[in-house]
Scaffold this motif. Structure first.
Motif, PDB file in Angstrom:
ATOM      1  N   ARG A   1       1.083  -1.376  -0.045  1.00 48.41           N
ATOM      2  CA  ARG A   1      -0.032   0.611  -0.413  1.00 48.41           C
ATOM      3  C   ARG A   1       0.975   1.165   0.219  1.00 48.41           C
ATOM      4  O   ARG A   1       1.594   1.195   0.553  1.00 48.41           O
ATOM      5  CB  ARG A   1      -1.139  -0.058   1.197  1.00 48.41           C
ATOM      6  CG  ARG A   1      -2.048  -1.419   1.270  1.00 48.41           C
ATOM      7  CD  ARG A   1      -3.155  -0.671   1.600  1.00 48.41           C
ATOM      8  NE  ARG A   1      -4.257  -1.899   1.672  1.00 48.41           N
ATOM      9  CZ  ARG A   1      -4.666  -2.521   3.133  1.00 48.41           C
ATOM     10  NH1 ARG A   1      -3.881  -2.993   3.554  1.00 48.41           N
ATOM     11  NH2 ARG A   1      -5.069  -3.720   2.293  1.00 48.41           N
TER      12      ARG A   1
ATOM     13  N   GLU B   1      -1.731   8.942  -1.267  1.00 52.76           N
ATOM     14  CA  GLU B   1      -2.483   7.083  -2.793  1.00 52.76           C
ATOM     15  C   GLU B   1      -2.140   7.513  -3.722  1.00 52.76           C
ATOM     16  O   GLU B   1      -1.354   7.109  -4.733  1.00 52.76           O
ATOM     17  CB  GLU B   1      -3.251   6.994  -2.431  1.00 52.76           C
ATOM     18  CG  GLU B   1      -3.496   5.550  -1.030  1.00 52.76           C
ATOM     19  CD  GLU B   1      -3.358   7.279   0.073  1.00 52.76           C
ATOM     20  OE1 GLU B   1      -3.496   6.111   0.892  1.00 52.76           O
ATOM     21  OE2 GLU B   1      -4.066   7.857  -0.087  1.00 52.76           O
TER      22      GLU B   1
ATOM     23  N   ARG C   1       0.342   6.570  -6.863  1.00 55.06           N
ATOM     24  CA  ARG C   1      -0.067   5.556  -7.664  1.00 55.06           C
ATOM     25  C   ARG C   1       0.130   6.745  -9.203  1.00 55.06           C
ATOM     26  O   ARG C   1       1.047   6.301 -10.280  1.00 55.06           O
ATOM     27  CB  ARG C   1      -1.397   5.439  -7.785  1.00 55.06           C
ATOM     28  CG  ARG C   1      -1.981   4.453  -8.832  1.00 55.06           C
ATOM     29  CD  ARG C   1      -3.445   4.479  -8.587  1.00 55.06           C
ATOM     30  NE  ARG C   1      -4.159   3.925  -9.172  1.00 55.06           N
ATOM     31  CZ  ARG C   1      -4.222   2.349  -9.403  1.00 55.06           C
ATOM     32  NH1 ARG C   1      -3.334   1.629  -8.942  1.00 55.06           N
ATOM     33  NH2 ARG C   1      -4.340   1.426 -10.982  1.00 55.06           N
TER      34      ARG C   1
END
Length: 104
Positions: free
Chosen positions: A66, A72, A76
């Motif tokens: 993660r 995030e 990503r």
């Protein structure tokens, strides 16, 4: 190794992670454990949160692949741009993990 030297060692190691590859917080801690006498993934996470803005912070993930909490989407985007293999919302650690033993 002093606390400040440990911060510098963590950041220097993260700077060596090649594009498209990652290390977990625990792998960073393990790689520096013998030299530093420290082996805490939480401490590495804390260092990255406080001081990691100038290094490729997105290349450090948790043990499940993660991305950094609260970042995030940005992580990503950066990882995909580097060609890092993902599985859903996680990094494919089997394919993307890097060790300083591999060199550059």
């Amino acid at each position: 190794m002093t606390p400040d030297e440990y911060v510098e060692a963590v950041l220097a190691l993260v700077e060596r992670i090649p594009p498209g590859r990652v290390m977990s917080y625990g792998a960073v801690a393990d790689a520096l454990a013998e030299r530093s006498g420290r082996a805490s993934p939480r401490l590495v996470g804390s260092i990255m949160a406080r001081h990691g803005g100038g290094v490729p912070w997105h290349r450090v993930v948790n043990a499940a692949g993660r991305m950094p909490p609260g970042h995030e989407r940005k992580a990503r985007e950066r990882l995909l741009a580097e060609g890092c293999p993902l599985r859903g919302d996680r990094v494919d650690l089997a394919a993307a993990s890097w060790s300083p033993d591999e060199g550059m």
